[in-house]
Write a protein that holds these residues in place. Structure first.
Motif: not given
Length: 293
Positions: A197, A201, A205, A207
């Motif tokens: 993840n 980010w 991508w 947040q």
């Protein structure tokens, strides 16, 4: 290309068994690629009896398992210096309740494939997927029969890595972010999911949106949670970067996930090394160019 081949008895006992479902679906690709199938005794006998490969000269017989046939495959995955013989990978179609799938030679076959970064293929879906990716990388046109395997937009991908392999998983995801982002959903065990993840980010991508849905860590039951999704056919593909060099306290959970994959053999694809996963990602890109969805 030389590939070791074995199947548990339930997977070659009749014409609709797993071994023959794979061979019927992939025999054109096997012939196009001139894959040498180094088949352990009973598996070889079953193929000849069924006639699915006809007079294919690339089918080679090894001794029965009880006579060391599977052990010979393990040695040839590693490579035999005196003869120069080495296998490029192994297809071992495992039945989840066959005790021979946990014999030492069966475990060693997988372990040596992982160590030497060669494909270890234990399900029908994985075997079909592997033949198709090798066809694409060799320059052949996509097989329409493999389209469902490449409908990533309708699939869930599990991303799992043992501690020593987590940096390689993050590096792999960074290199192939475009391919992995095509999946409808990505899932992962705890720490791996958090790192992925954070990568997503950093790549832009949103947040407020997880790129990967996180489950528990492996030792806390994450492998078991993902195994349940596999059994319910809600997770179709797994990248499982294993570290074969360390003792793993939650080995039973890892085996549970592997057993779940073989239980749904026609529906689950599993890849266990970065080298194999990189070839797959490259093939996915080429196939998409040749056969746009």
């Amino acid at each position: 290309m030389r590939i070791g081949l074995a199947a548990n008895q339930a997977h070659h006992s009749h014409a609709e068994s797993a071994l023959f479902r794979w061979l019927r679906a992939s025999q054109q690709g096997i012939r196009e690629l001139d894959i040498r199938l180094h088949a352990v005794g009973r598996t070889y006998d079953a193929i000849v009896r069924d006639g699915v490969l006809g007079d294919y000269a690339g089918l080679l017989r090894y001794p029965y398992g009880r006579e060391g046939g599977l052990m010979k495959l393990v040695a040839e995955i590693v490579g035999l210096p005196e003869s120069g013989r080495a296998l490029d990978g192994a297809v071992y179609l495992m039945h989840p309740v066959d005790p021979s799938s946990i014999f030492p030679e069966a475990i060693a076959l997988k372990r040596q494939c992982v160590i030497h970064q060669k494909p270890f293929i234990s399900t029908v879906a994985s075997a079909r997927d592997w033949v198709e990716l090798e066809r694409i990388l060799a320059g052949f046109a996509p097989d329409p029969g493999a389209d469902a395997l490449h409908a990533l937009e309708h699939q869930t991908l599990a991303l799992i890595a043992h501690d020593a392999m987590k940096p390689q998983m993050v590096a792999y995801a960074a290199e192939h972010f475009d391919v992995l982002s095509r999946f409808a959903q990505r899932i992962a065990t705890g720490t791996t999911g958090q790192r992925l993840n954070e990568l997503a980010w950093s790549r832009g991508w949103p947040q407020e949106q997880d790129w990967v849905q996180r489950y528990q860590s492996g030792p806390m039951g994450g492998d078991a949670q993902i195994a349940d999704l596999v059994l319910e056919r809600r997770c179709q593909r797994a990248l499982f970067f294993e570290d074969p060099h360390v003792a793993r306290q939650h080995e039973a959970d890892i085996q549970l996930l592997e057993r779940a994959v073989t239980t749904v053999t026609d529906d689950a694809v599993c890849m266990t090394s970065p080298a194999v996963a990189r070839r797959w990602a490259e093939a996915v890109r080429r196939r998409a160019e040749l056969r746009p969805c």
